[in-house]
Enzyme design. Structure first.
Site, PDB file in Angstrom:
ATOM      1  N   ALA A  18       0.807  -1.229   0.000  1.00  0.00           N
ATOM      2  CA  ALA A  18       0.000   0.000   0.000  1.00  0.00           C
ATOM      3  C   ALA A  18       0.838   1.275   0.000  1.00  0.00           C
ATOM      4  CB  ALA A  18      -0.927  -0.005   1.214  1.00  0.00           C
ATOM      5  N   ARG A  20       2.715   2.414  -2.452  1.00  0.00           N
ATOM      6  CA  ARG A  20       2.885   3.055  -3.773  1.00  0.00           C
ATOM      7  C   ARG A  20       1.822   2.539  -4.741  1.00  0.00           C
ATOM      8  NH1 ARG A  20       7.564   1.062  -6.166  1.00  0.00           N
ATOM      9  NH2 ARG A  20       8.015  -0.517  -4.587  1.00  0.00           N
ATOM     10  N   VAL A  69       5.277 -10.153   2.493  1.00  0.00           N
ATOM     11  CA  VAL A  69       4.101 -11.038   2.387  1.00  0.00           C
ATOM     12  C   VAL A  69       4.479 -12.479   2.051  1.00  0.00           C
ATOM     13  CG1 VAL A  69       2.420  -9.238   1.772  1.00  0.00           C
ATOM     14  CG2 VAL A  69       3.692 -10.422  -0.054  1.00  0.00           C
ATOM     15  N   SER A 147      -3.608  -9.949 -13.192  1.00  0.00           N
ATOM     16  CA  SER A 147      -3.110  -9.076 -14.269  1.00  0.00           C
ATOM     17  C   SER A 147      -3.595  -9.616 -15.602  1.00  0.00           C
ATOM     18  CB  SER A 147      -1.575  -9.063 -14.265  1.00  0.00           C
ATOM     19  OG  SER A 147      -1.078  -8.513 -15.475  1.00  0.00           O
ATOM     20  N   TYR A 160       6.018 -14.089 -13.800  1.00  0.00           N
ATOM     21  CA  TYR A 160       4.920 -13.192 -13.429  1.00  0.00           C
ATOM     22  C   TYR A 160       3.576 -13.742 -13.937  1.00  0.00           C
ATOM     23  CZ  TYR A 160       2.590  -8.586 -12.970  1.00  0.00           C
ATOM     24  OH  TYR A 160       1.747  -7.539 -12.643  1.00  0.00           O
ATOM     25  N   ILE A 193      -1.096  -0.019 -16.243  1.00  0.00           N
ATOM     26  CA  ILE A 193      -1.451   1.033 -15.279  1.00  0.00           C
ATOM     27  C   ILE A 193      -0.206   1.864 -14.962  1.00  0.00           C
ATOM     28  CG2 ILE A 193      -2.489   1.494 -13.018  1.00  0.00           C
ATOM     29  CD1 ILE A 193      -4.366  -0.104 -14.897  1.00  0.00           C
TER      30      ILE A 193
HETATM   31  P1  NAP Z   1       4.507  -0.923  -7.506  1.00  0.00           P
HETATM   32  O1  NAP Z   1       4.178   0.509  -7.827  1.00  0.00           O
HETATM   33  O2  NAP Z   1       5.801  -1.494  -7.904  1.00  0.00           O
HETATM   34  O3  NAP Z   1       4.256  -1.145  -5.939  1.00  0.00           O
HETATM   35  C1  NAP Z   1       4.467  -2.423  -5.398  1.00  0.00           C
HETATM   36  C2  NAP Z   1       4.008  -2.440  -3.963  1.00  0.00           C
HETATM   37  O4  NAP Z   1       4.178  -3.788  -3.443  1.00  0.00           O
HETATM   38  C3  NAP Z   1       4.827  -1.543  -3.058  1.00  0.00           C
HETATM   39  O5  NAP Z   1       3.978  -1.021  -2.065  1.00  0.00           O
HETATM   40  C4  NAP Z   1       5.856  -2.503  -2.433  1.00  0.00           C
HETATM   41  O6  NAP Z   1       6.356  -2.065  -1.170  1.00  0.00           O
HETATM   42  C5  NAP Z   1       4.976  -3.725  -2.270  1.00  0.00           C
HETATM   43  N1  NAP Z   1       5.747  -4.972  -2.147  1.00  0.00           N
HETATM   44  C6  NAP Z   1       6.632  -5.518  -3.021  1.00  0.00           C
HETATM   45  N2  NAP Z   1       7.115  -6.671  -2.541  1.00  0.00           N
HETATM   46  C7  NAP Z   1       6.532  -6.864  -1.330  1.00  0.00           C
HETATM   47  C8  NAP Z   1       6.635  -7.875  -0.341  1.00  0.00           C
HETATM   48  N3  NAP Z   1       7.435  -8.945  -0.487  1.00  0.00           N
HETATM   49  N4  NAP Z   1       5.893  -7.736   0.789  1.00  0.00           N
HETATM   50  C9  NAP Z   1       5.084  -6.672   0.977  1.00  0.00           C
HETATM   51  N5  NAP Z   1       4.939  -5.686   0.061  1.00  0.00           N
HETATM   52  C10 NAP Z   1       5.666  -5.784  -1.073  1.00  0.00           C
HETATM   53  O7  NAP Z   1       3.390  -1.892  -8.171  1.00  0.00           O
HETATM   54  P2  NAP Z   1       1.967  -1.558  -8.813  1.00  0.00           P
HETATM   55  O8  NAP Z   1       2.166  -1.270 -10.247  1.00  0.00           O
HETATM   56  O9  NAP Z   1       1.202  -0.626  -7.953  1.00  0.00           O
HETATM   57  O10 NAP Z   1       1.317  -3.023  -8.749  1.00  0.00           O
HETATM   58  C11 NAP Z   1       0.492  -3.427  -7.672  1.00  0.00           C
HETATM   59  C12 NAP Z   1      -0.089  -4.783  -8.020  1.00  0.00           C
HETATM   60  O11 NAP Z   1      -0.819  -4.708  -9.252  1.00  0.00           O
HETATM   61  C13 NAP Z   1       0.969  -5.868  -8.234  1.00  0.00           C
HETATM   62  O12 NAP Z   1       0.483  -7.099  -7.761  1.00  0.00           O
HETATM   63  C14 NAP Z   1       1.116  -5.913  -9.749  1.00  0.00           C
HETATM   64  O13 NAP Z   1       1.588  -7.148 -10.187  1.00  0.00           O
HETATM   65  C15 NAP Z   1      -0.323  -5.662 -10.166  1.00  0.00           C
HETATM   66  N6  NAP Z   1      -0.467  -5.157 -11.523  1.00  0.00           N
HETATM   67  C16 NAP Z   1       0.129  -3.990 -11.913  1.00  0.00           C
HETATM   68  C17 NAP Z   1      -0.038  -3.541 -13.226  1.00  0.00           C
HETATM   69  C18 NAP Z   1       0.564  -2.262 -13.715  1.00  0.00           C
HETATM   70  O14 NAP Z   1       0.447  -1.992 -14.936  1.00  0.00           O
HETATM   71  N7  NAP Z   1       1.162  -1.435 -12.900  1.00  0.00           N
HETATM   72  C19 NAP Z   1      -0.803  -4.294 -14.120  1.00  0.00           C
HETATM   73  C20 NAP Z   1      -1.371  -5.483 -13.702  1.00  0.00           C
HETATM   74  C21 NAP Z   1      -1.208  -5.898 -12.388  1.00  0.00           C
HETATM   75  P3  NAP Z   1       7.676  -1.090  -1.063  1.00  0.00           P
HETATM   76  O15 NAP Z   1       7.201   0.274  -1.494  1.00  0.00           O
HETATM   77  O16 NAP Z   1       8.044  -1.141   0.357  1.00  0.00           O
HETATM   78  O17 NAP Z   1       8.685  -1.649  -2.006  1.00  0.00           O
END
Ligand code: NAP
Length: 252
Positions: A18, A20, A69, A147, A160, A193
């Site tokens: 949460a 970012r 997690v 995703s 992934y 996104i």
């Molecule tokens: P992001 O901006 O890279 O943020 C990732 C978040 O996950 C951060 O809060 C990070 O914490 C946390 N995190 C990473 N590893 C972790 C762990 N081992 N334990 C606890 N927290 C952890 O990613 P996002 O783009 O918002 O994506 C969020 C979700 O949506 C992901 O599951 C991603 O696969 C999915 N998704 C994203 C997209 C896209 O286009 N962006 C598309 C499809 C699906 P820190 O800040 O402390 O590192």
């Protein structure tokens, strides 16, 4: 349904990842809808603190629950803390995720294992940690972040895609197990996104992907948060085991 209706008043939520991007937008939205929100993150304490401050300055309640997690004992401890402090847990958003992209020929075993551990086992860990509680409460909402890549695959993302497709099978199975207890379990499948995760992609790759999106634009974290806000609301009580794409029409 607007964020001003406070439809989640009295509810508590646990949002992983949460600090970012999508998780941040979901946390802000659930808080705006009236929920108390426990903000999980891996290491980015400053960003998580900023999300907490934003929720509190808008009159909401939040707590930080840092932890990886992929570690079951850690996650159990976080859920215990939330329940000790707030007395209940109504909503789990399994959002934390990482990428370690490479062609299969070049992908290391470690890159495969890390992505499965965080993106798939993390979902198992958090869901298992809340299941007994939600069954006892005779109600709950679980939303898992899959995703479009889990639906259609992607070059350089075998790890992934396997995790995100795995989340869909997991979601449908848990949905069947918990439906009679009033707990719904759904997945959201975002497309492209605008977050730190996609900021890592080259402009050229993004341009090619944009050409495939009928809506003609990248999605925002708020686009995803809107879908999640609906799925956790009372209005979605009869929706379970579903995968909702939020992708501007990319997969249809
Ligand atoms: P992001 O901006 O890279 O943020 C990732 C978040 O996950 C951060 O809060 C990070 O914490 C946390 N995190 C990473 N590893 C972790 C762990 N081992 N334990 C606890 N927290 C952890 O990613 P996002 O783009 O918002 O994506 C969020 C979700 O949506 C992901 O599951 C991603 O696969 C999915 N998704 C994203 C997209 C896209 O286009 N962006 C598309 C499809 C699906 P820190 O800040 O402390 O590192």
């Amino acid at each position: 349904m607007s964020a001003t209706e406070k439809v989640l008043t009295g509810k508590t939520a646990f949002v992983t990842g949460a600090s970012r991007g999508i998780g941040r937008a979901i946390a802000l939205r659930l808080a705006a809808d009236g929920a108390k929100v426990a903000l999980n993150f891996a290491s980015n304490g400053a960003k998580a603190e900023a999300v907490k401050a934003e929720i509190e300055s808008a009159g909401g309640s939040a707590m930080l629950v840092q932890g990886d997690v992929s570690d079951f004992a850690t996650v159990t401890g976080l859920v215990k803390k939330i329940v000790d402090d707030w007395g209940r847990l109504d909503i789990l958003i399994n959002n934390a995720g990482i990428t370690r992209d490479n062609l299969l020929l070049k992908m290391s075993e470690d890159d495969f294992d890390k992505v499965i551990a965080t993106n798939l086992k993390g979902v198992f860990n958090c869901t298992k940690a809340v299941t007994k509680l939600m069954m006892r409460q005779r109600g709950g909402r679980i939303v898992n972040m899959s995703s479009v890549v889990g639906l259609k695959g992607n070059i350089s993302q075998t790890n992934y895609a396997a995790a995100k497709a795995g989340i869909i099978g997991f979601t449908k199975s848990v949905a069947r197990e918990l439906a009679s207890r009033g707990v719904t379990v759904n997945a959201v499948a975002p497309g492209l996104i605008n977050t730190d995760m996609t900021a890592a992609l080259s402009e050229k790759v993004k341009e090619v992907m944009l050409q495939e999106i009928p809506a003609g634009r990248m999605g925002t974290p708020e686009d995803v948060a809107n879908a999640v806000a609906f799925l956790v609301s009372d209005q979605a009580a009869y929706i379970t085991g579903q995968v909702l794409s939020v992708d501007g029409g990319l997969v249809m």
